[in-house]
Write an enzyme that holds these catalytic residues in place. Structure first.
Site, PDB file in Angstrom:
ATOM      1  N   GLY A   8      -0.028   6.574  21.465  1.00 27.76           N
ATOM      2  CA  GLY A   8      -1.070   5.652  21.008  1.00 27.76           C
ATOM      3  C   GLY A   8      -2.270   6.408  20.456  1.00 27.76           C
ATOM      4  O   GLY A   8      -3.417   5.951  20.540  1.00 27.76           O
ATOM      5  N   LEU A  10      -3.437   6.995  17.583  1.00 28.43           N
ATOM      6  CA  LEU A  10      -4.223   6.502  16.440  1.00 28.43           C
ATOM      7  C   LEU A  10      -5.167   5.364  16.841  1.00 28.43           C
ATOM      8  O   LEU A  10      -5.934   4.864  16.037  1.00 28.43           O
ATOM      9  CB  LEU A  10      -3.293   5.998  15.323  1.00 28.43           C
ATOM     10  CG  LEU A  10      -2.320   7.039  14.761  1.00 28.43           C
ATOM     11  CD1 LEU A  10      -1.426   6.403  13.699  1.00 28.43           C
ATOM     12  CD2 LEU A  10      -3.078   8.227  14.164  1.00 28.43           C
ATOM     13  N   GLN A  12      -8.090   3.218  19.350  1.00 28.44           N
ATOM     14  CA  GLN A  12      -9.521   3.415  19.590  1.00 28.44           C
ATOM     15  C   GLN A  12      -9.764   4.631  20.491  1.00 28.44           C
ATOM     16  O   GLN A  12     -10.603   5.483  20.200  1.00 28.44           O
ATOM     17  CB  GLN A  12     -10.126   2.153  20.221  1.00 28.44           C
ATOM     18  CG  GLN A  12     -11.645   2.217  20.351  1.00 28.44           C
ATOM     19  CD  GLN A  12     -12.194   1.147  21.295  1.00 28.44           C
ATOM     20  OE1 GLN A  12     -11.455   0.508  22.045  1.00 28.44           O
ATOM     21  NE2 GLN A  12     -13.498   0.948  21.249  1.00 28.44           N
ATOM     22  N   ASP A  34       2.122   8.284  17.606  1.00 28.65           N
ATOM     23  CA  ASP A  34       1.894   6.842  17.505  1.00 28.65           C
ATOM     24  C   ASP A  34       3.070   6.286  16.720  1.00 28.65           C
ATOM     25  O   ASP A  34       3.958   7.024  16.306  1.00 28.65           O
ATOM     26  CB  ASP A  34       0.538   6.551  16.812  1.00 28.65           C
ATOM     27  CG  ASP A  34      -0.076   5.252  17.312  1.00 28.65           C
ATOM     28  OD1 ASP A  34       0.623   4.209  17.248  1.00 28.65           O
ATOM     29  OD2 ASP A  34      -1.223   5.262  17.787  1.00 28.65           O
ATOM     30  N   ILE A  35       3.042   4.986  16.507  1.00 31.40           N
ATOM     31  CA  ILE A  35       4.217   4.375  15.867  1.00 31.40           C
ATOM     32  C   ILE A  35       4.218   4.564  14.351  1.00 31.40           C
ATOM     33  O   ILE A  35       5.259   4.507  13.713  1.00 31.40           O
ATOM     34  CB  ILE A  35       4.319   2.888  16.271  1.00 31.40           C
ATOM     35  CG1 ILE A  35       5.714   2.347  16.014  1.00 31.40           C
ATOM     36  CG2 ILE A  35       3.229   2.053  15.617  1.00 31.40           C
ATOM     37  CD1 ILE A  35       6.097   1.213  16.924  1.00 31.40           C
ATOM     38  N   ASP A  49       8.064   5.707  18.806  1.00 27.91           N
ATOM     39  CA  ASP A  49       8.023   4.344  19.321  1.00 27.91           C
ATOM     40  C   ASP A  49       8.305   4.460  20.826  1.00 27.91           C
ATOM     41  O   ASP A  49       9.425   4.800  21.221  1.00 27.91           O
ATOM     42  CB  ASP A  49       9.092   3.510  18.612  1.00 27.91           C
ATOM     43  CG  ASP A  49       9.177   2.098  19.161  1.00 27.91           C
ATOM     44  OD1 ASP A  49       8.536   1.811  20.203  1.00 27.91           O
ATOM     45  OD2 ASP A  49       9.898   1.280  18.559  1.00 27.91           O
ATOM     46  N   TYR A 138      -1.226  -9.282  29.175  1.00 25.20           N
ATOM     47  CA  TYR A 138      -1.769  -7.918  29.229  1.00 25.20           C
ATOM     48  C   TYR A 138      -2.099  -7.534  30.678  1.00 25.20           C
ATOM     49  O   TYR A 138      -1.711  -6.464  31.157  1.00 25.20           O
ATOM     50  CB  TYR A 138      -3.026  -7.851  28.354  1.00 25.20           C
ATOM     51  CG  TYR A 138      -3.735  -6.524  28.365  1.00 25.20           C
ATOM     52  CD1 TYR A 138      -3.102  -5.370  27.921  1.00 25.20           C
ATOM     53  CD2 TYR A 138      -5.061  -6.424  28.779  1.00 25.20           C
ATOM     54  CE1 TYR A 138      -3.769  -4.157  27.926  1.00 25.20           C
ATOM     55  CE2 TYR A 138      -5.730  -5.212  28.776  1.00 25.20           C
ATOM     56  CZ  TYR A 138      -5.081  -4.082  28.343  1.00 25.20           C
ATOM     57  OH  TYR A 138      -5.740  -2.883  28.344  1.00 25.20           O
ATOM     58  N   ILE A 168     -14.423  -0.848  25.799  1.00 21.08           N
ATOM     59  CA  ILE A 168     -14.963   0.441  25.353  1.00 21.08           C
ATOM     60  C   ILE A 168     -15.692   0.252  24.027  1.00 21.08           C
ATOM     61  O   ILE A 168     -15.129  -0.300  23.073  1.00 21.08           O
ATOM     62  CB  ILE A 168     -13.841   1.480  25.195  1.00 21.08           C
ATOM     63  CG1 ILE A 168     -13.121   1.668  26.536  1.00 21.08           C
ATOM     64  CG2 ILE A 168     -14.408   2.805  24.697  1.00 21.08           C
ATOM     65  CD1 ILE A 168     -11.963   2.644  26.486  1.00 21.08           C
TER      66      ILE A 168
END
Ligand code: SER
Length: 315
Positions: A8, A10, A12, A34-35, A49, A138, A168
């Site tokens: 992940g 890429l 925030q 990242d994907i 992935d 989530y 954040i």
């Protein structure tokens, strides 16, 4: 620690964590993943992935990874748009990381959790053991993540750790698909457009943290002695807690023409289900957590950085 993989990367958090890790650990290789197949980023990058265990395993083997910061996840609002995908990425992805971690005997896996593990039944200012009864997909995936972290630690002695991150606030990469995104969007829209319509009520108060404090927390926890930790992925941290109206007022003090409006949508009920402050006594005592940024310091830096960026873009 010789090689770190950040999933992940890429997003925030990842877009700021990767350069911080590369600066901090000069002799450690930090592989971003990242994907996206071909992003414009510097340093080693691999498209992965996380729902595909074979892809993950291939990268861990190729780079001889010993530490993972597993950030790949769908956030709360995106999860409500697509609960099935949120489950697959957040739970399936983590399960793959833990299984590969077990197989390759990784030294450490850092997995952020979230304030979203709490729910309407949680009283305000909860501690780690206060009831978690999320009403979002989530939040449900993050409760599972916390429980899986504790399980893999107990059963396989895998060193899994993490923090329940609040919203954040940052100015490098905009968040996407979260409920707390308004606390970032307000700054961008104030600086670029002079106005912002919040998707929550003005009296909505949620816990937040400035990015540099969040990164500092993740790295400090990652470096802590295992024997000092009483939890795996459940540590609360507390930094800021402000209403949307309080945020607008601070922005108005720095952006004269700023106009804020409030048009709550379906994300209001997600915000309403979360506590507005957290008890972070354990993080303070176990690994020395404390935040550097208060609200004014954060607003100063956000407005200043985004103004500079806007000026550069327009010149
Ligand atoms: N920022 C997250 C969200 O809003 C909370 O952890 O979904």
């Amino acid at each position: 620690m010789d090689t770190i993989l950040v999933t992940g990367a890429l997003g925030q958090i990842g877009s700021e964590l990767v350069p911080t890790l590369r600066t901090r650990y000069e002799d450690v290789e930090v592989v971003a993943s990242d994907i996206e197949p071909d992003p414009d980023v510097s340093g080693p990058y691999e498209a992965v992935d996380v729902t595909d265990r074979a892809q993950l395993e291939a990268i861990i083997e190729e780079y001889d990874v010993d530490t993972v910061f597993h950030l790949a996840a769908l956030l709360s609002a995106a999860g409500e748009q697509n609960p099935d995908r949120a489950f697959n990425v957040n739970v399936g992805g983590l399960h793959n990381v833990l299984e590969v971690g077990r197989e390759y005997k990784l030294d450490r896996i850092v997995v952020p959790s979230s304030i979203a593990v709490y729910g309407p039944a949680t009283p305000d200012n909860p501690s780690e053991r206060t009831i978690r009864s999320p009403t979002t997909m989530y939040g449900i995936t993050k409760v599972l993540a916390e429980n899986l972290g504790a399980y893999y630690h107990k059963k396989y002695n895998l060193d899994v750790r993490g923090i329940r991150l609040p919203g954040i606030v940052s100015h490098k990469t905009r968040p996407n698909g979260g409920t707390t995104d308004y606390a970032v969007d307000a700054f961008y829209e104030a600086v670029w457009e002079g106005e912002y319509t919040y998707f929550i009520r003005e009296d909505t108060r949620l816990p937040m943290v400035y990015m540099s404090d969040a990164i500092d927390a993740l790295i400090t926890l990652a470096e802590a002695e295992e024997s000092d930790l009483q939890y795996q992925c459940e540590y609360n941290i507390s930094a800021l807690s402000f209403t949307a109206k309080e945020l607008s007022k601070r922005i108005e003090e720095r952006v004269d023409e700023f106009q804020a409006r409030y048009e709550p949508d379906e994300r209001q009920s997600i915000a309403d289900s979360w506590p507005s402050t957290l008890d972070d006594t354990a993080a303070r005592s176990d690994w020395g957590w404390s935040a550097e940024y208060d609200l004014d310091k954060m607003v100063d830096e956000m407005v200043h950085s985004l103004r500079q960026r806007a000026e550069r873009a327009l010149s």
